[in-house]
Design a protein around this motif. Sequence first.
Motif, PDB file in Angstrom:
ATOM      1  N   CYS B  19      47.787  70.960  27.742  1.00 52.18           N
ATOM      2  CA  CYS B  19      46.681  70.024  27.987  1.00 52.18           C
ATOM      3  C   CYS B  19      47.017  69.125  29.169  1.00 52.18           C
ATOM      4  O   CYS B  19      46.823  67.896  29.107  1.00 52.18           O
ATOM      5  CB  CYS B  19      46.399  69.147  26.773  1.00 52.18           C
ATOM      6  SG  CYS B  19      45.711  70.062  25.437  1.00 52.18           S
ATOM      7  N   ALA B  90      49.202  69.772  20.236  1.00 48.73           N
ATOM      8  CA  ALA B  90      48.210  68.756  20.575  1.00 48.73           C
ATOM      9  C   ALA B  90      46.833  69.384  20.653  1.00 48.73           C
ATOM     10  O   ALA B  90      46.686  70.588  20.870  1.00 48.73           O
ATOM     11  CB  ALA B  90      48.560  68.121  21.905  1.00 48.73           C
ATOM     12  N   GLN B  91      45.800  68.569  20.478  1.00 47.74           N
ATOM     13  CA  GLN B  91      44.435  69.054  20.585  1.00 47.74           C
ATOM     14  C   GLN B  91      43.871  68.632  21.952  1.00 47.74           C
ATOM     15  O   GLN B  91      44.089  67.514  22.402  1.00 47.74           O
ATOM     16  CB  GLN B  91      43.593  68.444  19.466  1.00 47.74           C
ATOM     17  CG  GLN B  91      42.168  68.973  19.470  1.00 47.74           C
ATOM     18  CD  GLN B  91      41.305  68.277  18.427  1.00 47.74           C
ATOM     19  OE1 GLN B  91      41.709  67.278  17.835  1.00 47.74           O
ATOM     20  NE2 GLN B  91      40.107  68.788  18.209  1.00 47.74           N
ATOM     21  N   ILE B  93      41.300  67.250  23.354  1.00 50.43           N
ATOM     22  CA  ILE B  93      40.080  66.468  23.173  1.00 50.43           C
ATOM     23  C   ILE B  93      40.126  65.300  24.144  1.00 50.43           C
ATOM     24  O   ILE B  93      41.185  64.720  24.391  1.00 50.43           O
ATOM     25  CB  ILE B  93      39.920  66.009  21.707  1.00 50.43           C
ATOM     26  CG1 ILE B  93      38.583  65.319  21.525  1.00 50.43           C
ATOM     27  CG2 ILE B  93      41.074  65.134  21.276  1.00 50.43           C
ATOM     28  CD1 ILE B  93      38.166  65.170  20.082  1.00 50.43           C
ATOM     29  N   PHE B  94      39.014  65.029  24.757  1.00 50.38           N
ATOM     30  CA  PHE B  94      38.991  64.018  25.812  1.00 50.38           C
ATOM     31  C   PHE B  94      37.951  62.949  25.526  1.00 50.38           C
ATOM     32  O   PHE B  94      38.188  61.772  25.633  1.00 50.38           O
ATOM     33  CB  PHE B  94      38.679  64.691  27.156  1.00 50.38           C
ATOM     34  CG  PHE B  94      39.588  65.833  27.451  1.00 50.38           C
ATOM     35  CD1 PHE B  94      40.816  65.601  28.029  1.00 50.38           C
ATOM     36  CD2 PHE B  94      39.247  67.133  27.099  1.00 50.38           C
ATOM     37  CE1 PHE B  94      41.674  66.646  28.288  1.00 50.38           C
ATOM     38  CE2 PHE B  94      40.108  68.184  27.349  1.00 50.38           C
ATOM     39  CZ  PHE B  94      41.323  67.949  27.947  1.00 50.38           C
ATOM     40  N   HIS B  95      36.782  63.425  25.136  1.00 52.40           N
ATOM     41  CA  HIS B  95      35.631  62.540  24.986  1.00 52.40           C
ATOM     42  C   HIS B  95      35.222  62.576  23.518  1.00 52.40           C
ATOM     43  O   HIS B  95      34.863  63.616  22.993  1.00 52.40           O
ATOM     44  CB  HIS B  95      34.501  63.052  25.905  1.00 52.40           C
ATOM     45  CG  HIS B  95      33.238  62.281  25.786  1.00 52.40           C
ATOM     46  ND1 HIS B  95      32.028  62.797  26.147  1.00 52.40           N
ATOM     47  CD2 HIS B  95      32.989  61.026  25.342  1.00 52.40           C
ATOM     48  CE1 HIS B  95      31.083  61.885  25.925  1.00 52.40           C
ATOM     49  NE2 HIS B  95      31.654  60.810  25.436  1.00 52.40           N
ATOM     50  N   ILE B  96      35.318  61.439  22.848  1.00 52.78           N
ATOM     51  CA  ILE B  96      34.960  61.385  21.435  1.00 52.78           C
ATOM     52  C   ILE B  96      33.445  61.213  21.336  1.00 52.78           C
ATOM     53  O   ILE B  96      32.889  60.256  21.872  1.00 52.78           O
ATOM     54  CB  ILE B  96      35.639  60.177  20.751  1.00 52.78           C
ATOM     55  CG1 ILE B  96      37.145  60.193  20.998  1.00 52.78           C
ATOM     56  CG2 ILE B  96      35.293  60.136  19.281  1.00 52.78           C
ATOM     57  CD1 ILE B  96      37.864  61.336  20.362  1.00 52.78           C
ATOM     58  N   PRO B  97      32.782  62.132  20.687  1.00 55.19           N
ATOM     59  CA  PRO B  97      31.321  61.996  20.593  1.00 55.19           C
ATOM     60  C   PRO B  97      30.941  60.789  19.733  1.00 55.19           C
ATOM     61  O   PRO B  97      31.704  60.360  18.872  1.00 55.19           O
ATOM     62  CB  PRO B  97      30.887  63.307  19.942  1.00 55.19           C
ATOM     63  CG  PRO B  97      32.101  63.804  19.241  1.00 55.19           C
ATOM     64  CD  PRO B  97      33.284  63.316  19.982  1.00 55.19           C
ATOM     65  N   GLN B 108      30.999  54.275  27.053  1.00 50.05           N
ATOM     66  CA  GLN B 108      32.263  54.977  26.840  1.00 50.05           C
ATOM     67  C   GLN B 108      32.924  55.095  28.202  1.00 50.05           C
ATOM     68  O   GLN B 108      32.534  55.921  29.011  1.00 50.05           O
ATOM     69  CB  GLN B 108      31.991  56.358  26.227  1.00 50.05           C
ATOM     70  CG  GLN B 108      31.206  56.264  24.943  1.00 50.05           C
ATOM     71  CD  GLN B 108      30.625  57.605  24.523  1.00 50.05           C
ATOM     72  OE1 GLN B 108      30.369  58.463  25.347  1.00 50.05           O
ATOM     73  NE2 GLN B 108      30.443  57.781  23.226  1.00 50.05           N
ATOM     74  N   PHE B 109      33.938  54.287  28.430  1.00 53.58           N
ATOM     75  CA  PHE B 109      34.476  54.194  29.786  1.00 53.58           C
ATOM     76  C   PHE B 109      35.490  55.301  30.080  1.00 53.58           C
ATOM     77  O   PHE B 109      36.334  55.627  29.248  1.00 53.58           O
ATOM     78  CB  PHE B 109      35.107  52.822  30.026  1.00 53.58           C
ATOM     79  CG  PHE B 109      34.065  51.773  30.239  1.00 53.58           C
ATOM     80  CD1 PHE B 109      33.499  51.587  31.486  1.00 53.58           C
ATOM     81  CD2 PHE B 109      33.583  51.018  29.166  1.00 53.58           C
ATOM     82  CE1 PHE B 109      32.500  50.645  31.678  1.00 53.58           C
ATOM     83  CE2 PHE B 109      32.594  50.084  29.355  1.00 53.58           C
ATOM     84  CZ  PHE B 109      32.051  49.888  30.604  1.00 53.58           C
ATOM     85  N   VAL B 110      35.365  55.848  31.263  1.00 55.46           N
ATOM     86  CA  VAL B 110      36.323  56.845  31.732  1.00 55.46           C
ATOM     87  C   VAL B 110      37.243  56.183  32.762  1.00 55.46           C
ATOM     88  O   VAL B 110      38.450  56.131  32.605  1.00 55.46           O
ATOM     89  CB  VAL B 110      35.599  58.053  32.365  1.00 55.46           C
ATOM     90  CG1 VAL B 110      36.610  59.067  32.871  1.00 55.46           C
ATOM     91  CG2 VAL B 110      34.665  58.680  31.347  1.00 55.46           C
ATOM     92  N   ILE B 150      44.729  57.296  35.035  1.00 52.06           N
ATOM     93  CA  ILE B 150      44.492  57.643  33.632  1.00 52.06           C
ATOM     94  C   ILE B 150      43.101  58.196  33.409  1.00 52.06           C
ATOM     95  O   ILE B 150      42.776  58.606  32.304  1.00 52.06           O
ATOM     96  CB  ILE B 150      44.739  56.437  32.686  1.00 52.06           C
ATOM     97  CG1 ILE B 150      43.786  55.293  32.996  1.00 52.06           C
ATOM     98  CG2 ILE B 150      46.182  55.995  32.739  1.00 52.06           C
ATOM     99  CD1 ILE B 150      43.858  54.163  31.977  1.00 52.06           C
ATOM    100  N   ASN B 154      40.097  62.964  32.202  1.00 54.80           N
ATOM    101  CA  ASN B 154      38.971  62.794  31.279  1.00 54.80           C
ATOM    102  C   ASN B 154      37.653  63.059  31.976  1.00 54.80           C
ATOM    103  O   ASN B 154      36.759  63.709  31.425  1.00 54.80           O
ATOM    104  CB  ASN B 154      38.981  61.374  30.704  1.00 54.80           C
ATOM    105  CG  ASN B 154      40.025  61.233  29.605  1.00 54.80           C
ATOM    106  OD1 ASN B 154      40.362  62.210  28.946  1.00 54.80           O
ATOM    107  ND2 ASN B 154      40.522  60.023  29.432  1.00 54.80           N
ATOM    108  N   ILE B 158      34.902  66.005  31.061  1.00 60.71           N
ATOM    109  CA  ILE B 158      33.499  65.757  30.714  1.00 60.71           C
ATOM    110  C   ILE B 158      32.587  66.604  31.602  1.00 60.71           C
ATOM    111  O   ILE B 158      31.629  67.218  31.137  1.00 60.71           O
ATOM    112  CB  ILE B 158      33.186  64.247  30.839  1.00 60.71           C
ATOM    113  CG1 ILE B 158      33.941  63.495  29.751  1.00 60.71           C
ATOM    114  CG2 ILE B 158      31.692  64.003  30.733  1.00 60.71           C
ATOM    115  CD1 ILE B 158      33.959  61.997  29.930  1.00 60.71           C
ATOM    116  N   LYS B 161      32.811  70.210  30.416  1.00 59.28           N
ATOM    117  CA  LYS B 161      32.087  70.461  29.184  1.00 59.28           C
ATOM    118  C   LYS B 161      30.586  70.528  29.458  1.00 59.28           C
ATOM    119  O   LYS B 161      29.881  71.388  28.948  1.00 59.28           O
ATOM    120  CB  LYS B 161      32.395  69.342  28.188  1.00 59.28           C
ATOM    121  CG  LYS B 161      31.964  69.642  26.776  1.00 59.28           C
ATOM    122  CD  LYS B 161      32.597  68.649  25.826  1.00 59.28           C
ATOM    123  CE  LYS B 161      32.237  69.004  24.389  1.00 59.28           C
ATOM    124  NZ  LYS B 161      32.803  68.032  23.463  1.00 59.28           N
TER     125      LYS B 161
END
Lengths: 431, 589, 108
Positions: B19, B90-91, B93-97, B108-110, B150, B154, B158, B161
């Motif tokens: 990842c 690890a999973q 996952i980047f963006h928590i719905p 939701q700040f990137v 950082i 992410n 997004i 996806k």
Amino acid sequence: MKQINRVRQNRSSKDFACSRIDFSQPIHFSFNGKEYTGVLGDTIASALLANGIDVVGRSFKYGRPRGIVTAGSDEPNAILQLGNCEATQVPNVRATQQLIFEGLECHSTSGWPSTRFHLMGIFGALFARFLPPGFYYKTFMAPAKWWKYYEKWIRKGAGLGRSPNRADEDIYEVINQHADVLIVGAGAAGLSAALGASRMGARVILADEQNEFGGSLLSSNIKINDRCTRDWIDAVVAELINYESQGQLLLLKHATVNGYHDHNFLTIHERCTDHLKDKAAQNEVRQRYHRVRAKQVILATGALERPLVFANNDLPGCMLASAISTYINRYQVIPGNTLVVMTANDSGYIAAIDWHNAGRRVAAVVDTRKSHASELSKQVKALGITIIYQSAVIEARRKRLNSRVCSAVIMSMDSTGDAVKGVKKLFCVTL
Amino acid sequence: MLHLSCHTGGRPIWSDALCAFLADDFNKEMQCVGAANGQYALDKIIEESVIAGINAAKLSGNENHDFSSNVNKELDILKPKVETYLASKAQAIFHIPHAKATFMAPKQFVDFQLDVTAAGIELAVAEGFESIEHVKRYTALGFGTDQGKISNINGMAIVAKKLKQSIAETGTTIFRPNYTPVTFDAIAGRNVNSFFDVERYTPLHREHIKLGALFEDVGQWKRPWYYPDDNETMNEAVARECLAVRSGVGLLDASTLGKIDIQGKDAREFLNRVYTNAWSKLPVGRCRYGLMCGEDGMVFDDGVTACLAENHFIMTTTTGGAAHVYQWLEIWHQTEWPELDVYFTTVTDQWATMTISGPKARFLLAKMTDIDLNPESFKFMDWREADVVGVPSRIFRISFTGEQSYEINVPANYAVVVWEKLLEYGQEFELTPYGTGTMHVLRAEKGFIIVGQDTDGSVTPADLNMGWAVAKNKPFSFIGQRGMNREDCLREDRKQLVGLKTKHPNQVLPEGAQIILQPNQPIPMKMVGHVTSSYFSAALGHSIAMAVVKNGINKLGDSVYLPLDNGETVEANICSPIFYDPEGAKQNV
Amino acid sequence: MFLIHCPICNEPRSEDEFHCAGEGHIQRPLDPMATSDKEWGDYLFFRSNPRGTYRELWQHTIGCRKYFYIKRNTETYQIYKTYKLDDKSERVALDKEHSNKNKFGDLL
């Protein structure tokens, strides 16, 4: 103000064996015109967190209050303006990298008129819906002649610091260097590589941006040869210093390798006195710029933790798990009372363990993955900490407009991680 | 953290297993170790880093050293015992719905520094931005001083996806230097204040200061501009200096002119090839003015070259063009005509040049030297070796003022002695030191060009009406010959150098003013040229200007108009650029 | 910043000692006056500007002041070789490149 988040235990205590601060040497500094006290070894960030400061700036576009997120050069929020007088003004300093010294003065760079009352904040809160990406391209372009009126206010309302308007009197140097091997970063990897290359007789330059060698080992409780990491670091550095005394090696602290140019030409920005005083003494060099031509380069730059994106993830109090471990283990600062950890890998568990061992409450570890039984999760369970699997913090909440995070909304996720269901609410102060 | 590996063109490669991005093999002399290489187990990190260090040492020429010669093998600190955990995977996952759709949910700040949100990135993609570089520029993702350390991954996740593609397919934006902000002071180092830009002084610099000169920057040189008497303005000083030269004698420090010593049995042939005019018949003891063109036929330098001996010449160049001309001679000799036996040495700094100019110049020089100055034997465009107040000198009788003029060249170390003697003997003739301000007026009165002021790289010798300086029958096709014969260079309506006299004699045109033929035109007006040099001539009592005008050489006597930026339109007459002594009688006596 | 091996000094030196003089191996027509405007224009103004291998003329300005060729990659900035103006082996290689280019046209 008292250092409410500082754990007052000395280094010999088991849980703070790798602490790098010295309580016997208090240091006074000011932030936004107010006096604070930290201790030797603190960065501005750790000292502010110790003093319970949540808000260090305002966000660029919406003017939202922002707190410290990281403990290193990746910090996006805590960008400060430094300098006690006009000639020594330095913009764009990351609070997480600048050590405090007696009499240091710093200010938030975003947050006019003040971090507490903020024009853009009100603007951002009222009109946030109407500030899509490309907003500045779209809205303020027409009519063009108005730009000169907008610009002044937008620049003043936003902006990340200002340049000094007096000439800098300090001495700066540029040095050309040649090396067989240039090693970037002096964590476990960089130190090992430096020793490996040095023992082979190579001319080595080892540069690290921090004030001490050791990298992430400085904030880790892991044991090497059954002893704390500091002992291993000290032993390696001792051998390296031996090579340095023979003129075979150059060790650079406070030295960021900033550019990697063609044909292995790299530039290093060394800050010689910035961590000690506002202005260098007469005939003393404040900063050096090393222009290095290296035959071989080793990048031992480590990895950055990636934050997870969720609603209101910018509220002060939301931090990276690795930063939490760093503040606890290295600076004896626990940035809050109650912790909720959200993680997609095992490293989040370490932060939970560190927090718990420091004597404060961990409300839960929220793991986006399915239930598993890794060694670390077993340890966390053994400490009596709740683990919520296959769930995520979908939103952070606050009480008032300017307050820090106070609760986390947690929902379980489907197996693809694309949808959420069910609501759970947990109260926390740090996420 | 792969910031540095991208700076020279490397592209990170996405690893699904980790990842994370890893460095590609773009930089051949670079390795990543530890967490930067996707290795997180401490014992493995130390092991692989030591190996990397040893390999780097070997690759950089230290292959014969014995690694463990002075290491305690039992207790090597590079082979420590480290506690390890077996980590579970690890999973990615980047963006928590959120329970609400992204654009309805709280922000939701990137990118925290530039306030880029997940909703903003999704909107950008919805608006049609598909390249990650475009999304970056549209949303400002990673634009801050943290360069998205950082936030970038992410953001890419997004985008990926939303576009239903992998992160590897989406790719990454590039990191550029610097990794963290650097102060300008550190980059500048000691190159500040007087070290910021080097200043060149002539050997006579202190003498000029003593005389109260003000200085003008010419390239890196500091040249005396004018020497004001008490409270004199520049115009007043220049007028006084001009009249002094025209009626008595003036003194100019011309040491900054480039000087190139050229020797070899093919030196003469070489000059034939790089200058537009002919050099085959220039006898020893004579000087000649030469024009130098590029292969495109455009004038790029001029100057006087003297024949010192059959195989020995000294070339002078413009002050600003010296380095370029020197390089120009070298490249032609080395790449095209290596068979020519010729050698170049720059001697600009070795010689100081003092020009005395004016009707009384010869009387002054006669006090300083014993050589025969009789104009019948030491003619205009001659040069002589001479002993000037005991200093071995070369005197060139050439003129940039149109007056009787001698350029005294002495070894730089003797410059001050000769200068002091000139001032001492000059008292009797009211010798007046003059600077570049006056030099410019005097040469413009004579219509002498300054390359770079009256030319701009698009002017041929013919445009300057200097066809006389272009040889027609040289056997070798000199540099510029073919270029100046291109169809476009032979057009009649090219901009050509002419003089301008304003209707009102006191009006001094601004340099750069545009020229039109009809005064009452709607904007945009049809511009036919512009003013290149413009002064008030004290000697003539009216203003003078040089200009380039389309087909100007055939328009002598015509009226033209110059609309100025104050709204006024000035009328002027096209004339010959030689305003003063057109027959050249004065420089010849 | 490039590290350039000067083939005359036989030493690697930093780029700021050198001066680039544009594309290398541009041949001046032997009789310029006999060329057409097009031929002359091609010689004077047009350069290949490739993505990939490129041969350039450089001068060691703050050094021996000699011109020499650099064969380098315009994309990666890798320098394959530096060689003197009269290097015969490179002439042969260059002729081969040219004849291949003529043979295969745009394919190369």
